[in-house]
Scaffold this active site. Structure first.
Site, PDB file in Angstrom:
ATOM      1  N   GLY A  18       4.754   0.974   3.998  1.00 47.26           N
ATOM      2  CA  GLY A  18       5.174   2.300   3.565  1.00 47.26           C
ATOM      3  C   GLY A  18       3.980   3.225   3.599  1.00 47.26           C
ATOM      4  N   GLY A  19       4.241   4.479   3.331  1.00 41.63           N
ATOM      5  CA  GLY A  19       3.175   5.469   3.308  1.00 41.63           C
ATOM      6  C   GLY A  19       2.315   5.327   2.069  1.00 41.63           C
ATOM      7  N   ALA A  20       1.266   6.113   2.012  1.00 44.77           N
ATOM      8  CA  ALA A  20       0.383   6.122   0.847  1.00 44.77           C
ATOM      9  C   ALA A  20       1.179   6.535  -0.381  1.00 44.77           C
ATOM     10  CB  ALA A  20      -0.782   7.085   1.076  1.00 44.77           C
ATOM     11  N   SER A  22       3.671   5.228  -1.818  1.00 45.50           N
ATOM     12  CA  SER A  22       5.121   5.130  -1.621  1.00 45.50           C
ATOM     13  C   SER A  22       5.793   4.179  -2.595  1.00 45.50           C
ATOM     14  CB  SER A  22       5.417   4.667  -0.192  1.00 45.50           C
ATOM     15  OG  SER A  22       4.911   3.353  -0.001  1.00 45.50           O
ATOM     16  N   GLY A  23       4.994   3.373  -3.315  1.00 41.16           N
ATOM     17  CA  GLY A  23       5.543   2.358  -4.202  1.00 41.16           C
ATOM     18  C   GLY A  23       5.571   0.977  -3.567  1.00 41.16           C
ATOM     19  N   LYS A  24       4.960   0.842  -2.403  1.00 46.06           N
ATOM     20  CA  LYS A  24       5.000  -0.439  -1.676  1.00 46.06           C
ATOM     21  C   LYS A  24       4.284  -1.562  -2.424  1.00 46.06           C
ATOM     22  CE  LYS A  24       1.210   1.003   1.296  1.00 46.06           C
ATOM     23  NZ  LYS A  24       0.972   2.205   0.502  1.00 46.06           N
ATOM     24  N   ALA A  43      -7.329  -9.359  -2.733  1.00 44.17           N
ATOM     25  CA  ALA A  43      -7.722  -7.955  -2.676  1.00 44.17           C
ATOM     26  C   ALA A  43      -8.647  -7.752  -1.487  1.00 44.17           C
ATOM     27  CB  ALA A  43      -8.426  -7.558  -3.969  1.00 44.17           C
ATOM     28  N   THR A  44      -8.267  -6.846  -0.589  1.00 43.09           N
ATOM     29  CA  THR A  44      -9.063  -6.626   0.616  1.00 43.09           C
ATOM     30  C   THR A  44      -9.961  -5.401   0.518  1.00 43.09           C
ATOM     31  OG1 THR A  44      -7.283  -5.353   1.646  1.00 43.09           O
ATOM     32  CG2 THR A  44      -7.328  -7.730   2.080  1.00 43.09           C
ATOM     33  N   HIS A  59      -5.384  -1.562 -11.642  1.00 37.07           N
ATOM     34  CA  HIS A  59      -4.441  -2.470 -10.985  1.00 37.07           C
ATOM     35  C   HIS A  59      -4.506  -3.873 -11.583  1.00 37.07           C
ATOM     36  CE1 HIS A  59      -3.340  -0.133  -7.128  1.00 37.07           C
ATOM     37  NE2 HIS A  59      -3.554   0.686  -8.126  1.00 37.07           N
TER      38      HIS A  59
END
Length: 181
Positions: A18-20, A22-24, A43-44, A59
């Site tokens: 999804g976009g930035a 977006s809730g993905k 975490a990347t 987060h």
């Protein structure tokens, strides 16, 4: 439903894009939590400033203590190879992973091939999040255009390999491929 264990059967690979903002990521976290399995979070992102440090801490606090967090900005194989069928893993996100490789001037095709192999050989279900960047305008500089093209290729490859592909827009999931567990 896997009636022996009482858990839904999760796909080997779920791709959430999804976009930035977006809730993905929130959606992907919900998928992982609903599995009832032992949760790992890869975490990347790399932390270079206070803003990012604060975002990461927020987060971690939101996820709570029931997750094992592994920082892997480049090579996900060591974290993925330790997982078993009793685990489930969230990788957040493919876009940051790609950005790390691009800025380090690594061979993107080689890195992508290795990532796809590592995902395929993982013994646990994996959910990977990535940004959809193809809906915007053509960037005005070469680095941004190279990134957009590489991100598009990565997303296509992840979607091709995934058993389940979900696009999230405005917090709403739309299944593009496969079936929700």
């Amino acid at each position: 439903m896997d009636h022996q264990k009482g858990y839904a059967v999760y796909p080997d690979l779920t791709f959430v894009l999804g976009g930035a903002a977006s809730g993905k990521s929130s959606y992907a976290e919900q998928l992982v939590v609903s599995s009832g399995k032992k949760r790992s979070y890869i975490a990347t992102s790399q932390v270079f400033d206070d803003e990012m440090r604060n975002k990461v801490q927020r987060h971690i606090a939101q996820r709570g203590g029931s997750w094992t967090t592994i920082e892997a900005p480049f090579d996900l194989a060591p974290a993925l190879c330790d997982l078993t069928a009793n685990d489930i893993c969230l990788i957040d996100c493919g876009t940051m992973w790609l950005t790390n490789h691009l800025l380090a001037e690594n061979d993107l095709e080689q890195a992508q091939t290795k990532l796809l192999q590592d995902l395929a050989s993982c013994g646990a279900p994996v959910v990977i999040v990535s940004n959809e960047v193809g809906h915007g305008i053509v960037p005005d500089n070469a680095l941004a255009r190279r990134f957009r093209e590489a991100q598009g290729r990565l997303n296509i490859a992840l979607a091709a390999q995934a058993d389940l592909v979900v696009q999230v827009t405005a917090g709403l999931p739309l299944v593009l491929k496969g079936h929700l567990p």
